[in-house]
Structures are given as structure tokens and as C-alpha cells.
Design a protein around this motif. Structure first.
Motif, short mmCIF file in Angstrom:
data_model
loop_
_atom_site.label_atom_id
_atom_site.label_comp_id
_atom_site.label_asym_id
_atom_site.label_seq_id
_atom_site.Cartn_x
_atom_site.Cartn_y
_atom_site.Cartn_z
N GLU A 21 0.73 -1.23 0.24
CA GLU A 21 0.18 0.17 -0.10
C GLU A 21 0.88 1.43 0.07
N LEU A 22 1.73 1.21 0.62
CA LEU A 22 2.69 2.21 1.05
C LEU A 22 3.63 2.73 -0.03
N LEU A 23 4.03 1.55 -1.16
CA LEU A 23 4.46 2.37 -2.81
C LEU A 23 3.89 2.37 -3.31
N PHE A 24 2.84 1.73 -3.41
CA PHE A 24 1.67 2.77 -4.04
C PHE A 24 1.41 3.90 -3.83
N TRP A 25 0.98 4.32 -2.62
CA TRP A 25 1.04 5.59 -2.92
C TRP A 25 2.57 6.54 -3.35
N LYS A 26 2.64 5.36 -2.62
CA LYS A 26 5.09 6.55 -3.48
C LYS A 26 4.75 6.41 -4.88
N ASP A 27 3.87 5.62 -5.44
CA ASP A 27 3.88 5.76 -7.35
C ASP A 27 3.26 6.52 -7.46
N GLU A 28 1.59 6.75 -6.32
CA GLU A 28 1.15 7.52 -7.31
C GLU A 28 1.51 9.21 -6.70
N LEU A 29 1.98 8.90 -6.20
CA LEU A 29 3.24 11.11 -5.37
C LEU A 29 3.98 10.78 -7.05
N LYS A 30 4.14 9.84 -7.60
CA LYS A 30 4.78 10.70 -8.52
C LYS A 30 4.71 11.26 -9.59
N PHE A 31 3.03 10.11 -9.50
CA PHE A 31 2.22 11.11 -11.13
C PHE A 31 1.69 12.19 -10.92
N PHE A 32 1.28 12.33 -9.40
CA PHE A 32 0.70 13.38 -9.18
C PHE A 32 2.04 14.46 -9.02
N ASN A 33 3.19 14.38 -8.68
CA ASN A 33 3.63 14.95 -9.28
C ASN A 33 4.30 15.68 -10.47
N ASN A 34 4.07 15.05 -11.33
CA ASN A 34 3.95 14.83 -12.55
C ASN A 34 3.49 16.04 -13.16
N ARG A 35 2.05 15.40 -12.46
CA ARG A 35 0.87 16.62 -12.90
C ARG A 35 0.99 17.84 -12.70
N LEU A 36 1.78 18.08 -10.98
CA LEU A 36 1.94 20.21 -10.66
C LEU A 36 3.48 20.53 -11.29
N SER A 37 3.72 19.00 -12.24
CA SER A 37 4.87 19.92 -13.39
C SER A 37 4.69 20.76 -14.55
N GLU A 38 3.75 19.59 -15.11
CA GLU A 38 2.13 20.35 -15.72
C GLU A 38 2.58 21.93 -15.62
N LEU A 39 1.34 21.91 -14.68
CA LEU A 39 0.29 23.05 -14.63
C LEU A 39 1.99 24.07 -14.11
N GLY A 63 5.53 11.57 1.06
CA GLY A 63 6.21 11.49 0.74
C GLY A 63 7.64 10.61 1.89
N GLY A 64 7.78 11.73 3.15
CA GLY A 64 8.84 11.46 4.17
C GLY A 64 7.92 10.42 4.94
N VAL A 65 6.38 10.26 5.34
CA VAL A 65 6.03 9.60 6.28
C VAL A 65 5.94 8.58 5.73
N ILE A 66 5.61 8.27 4.34
CA ILE A 66 5.89 7.54 3.47
C ILE A 66 7.77 6.35 3.73
N GLU A 67 7.81 7.13 3.30
CA GLU A 67 9.51 6.35 4.31
C GLU A 67 9.34 6.27 5.73
N ASP A 68 8.94 6.99 6.23
CA ASP A 68 9.21 7.02 7.42
C ASP A 68 8.56 5.64 8.25
N TYR A 113 -4.27 10.94 3.35
CA TYR A 113 -4.15 10.86 2.11
C TYR A 113 -5.10 10.55 1.17
N ALA A 114 -6.05 9.78 1.63
CA ALA A 114 -7.55 10.14 0.52
C ALA A 114 -7.93 11.20 0.74
N ASP A 115 -7.29 12.11 1.72
CA ASP A 115 -8.34 13.63 1.80
C ASP A 115 -7.26 14.77 1.50
N LEU A 116 -5.96 14.59 1.42
CA LEU A 116 -5.48 14.97 0.45
C LEU A 116 -5.37 14.71 -1.29
#
Length: 128
Positions: A21-39, A63-68, A113-116
């Protein structure tokens, strides 16, 4: 009296589920950050950039919480492995308490995370 048995293999199984689950969130954050870069390349208004920065900061924090959390799981796994190598499947009461506390922590993190994600998708809907 109905008692539940908690074994090291049960703890390990739950750890594996949490890691996935945490690794999935980590991957999602990569996509979200890519979307931010586009914006960032599309919009230059200060209000928009402030919102983008807010989400960027939230993604970094999460991302830091996930790593912890992954590190905590790894430490628990080392302790379980040590017990199994010693030939004991007896539960370490301290480890079980930490495991149960961690379970509560991950449930809280799921909600955060769901709220975010919900807020980010609303934001994307507004500007995309």
C-alpha cells in the motif's frame, strides 16, 4: 472463551500488505508531482502558483511519512526474523504493542492521504 492468536507470520503478512500500500502511494505521488510540473508550465498567476506550492509541499511531507513508515516496517521485520532464526515463534509483547500502534497510525494516514487526493483531484478538476 474465544481467544485470537497473533503469530509472527500474521504480523509479517500485515507488514507485507502495508508495504504494498505504501509503495503504491509512493508511485501515485510521482504521478501527482508530474501533474504539478505540467501545471507550473501552464499557469503563472500568483494564486495558482501558491496552490501548486501547497500541493507540492503536501506531497513532499507525505512522501517523508511513507519513507518513515517503510523504515518502521523494516525494523519490525528484522526483529521478527531474529526471533524466527532463534527458533522461537513466541511473540514479543513489545513488538505486538508497536504493531498495533502502527496499525492505528497507518489507518490515520490512509484518511489523511485520501483527503489529500480528494483535494488534489478537486483542484485538478477546477484548473484542467
Amino acid at each position: 472463551m474465544n481467544t485470537k492468536t497473533i503469530s509472527n507470520s500474521n504480523l509479517h503478512f500485515e507488514h507485507e500488505l502495508w508495504k504494498l500500500e505504501l509503495l503504491f502511494w509512493k508511485d501515485e505521488l510521482k504521478f501527482f508531482n508530474n501533474r504539478l510540473s505540467e501545471l507550473v508550465t501552464r499557469y503563472t498567476k500568483k494564486e495558482m502558483l501558491i496552490q501548486l506550492e501547497h500541493f507540492q509541499n503536501e506531497f513532499i511531507l507525505h512522501g517523508g511519512v511513507i519513507e518513515d513508515m517503510l523504515e518502521t516496517i523494516a525494523v519490525h521485520e528484522i526483529r521478527i526474523t531474529g526471533q524466527l532464526k532463534s527458533g522461537a515463534d513466541a511473540l514479543d509483547i513489545t513488538l505486538v504493542k508497536k504493531h498495533l500502534d502502527f496499525r492505528d497510525k497507518i489507518e490515520v494516514q490512509r484518511a489523511i492521504y485520501a483527503d489529500l487526493k480528494k483535494d488534489f483531484f478537486k483542484f485538478l478538476t477546477k484548473y484542467m
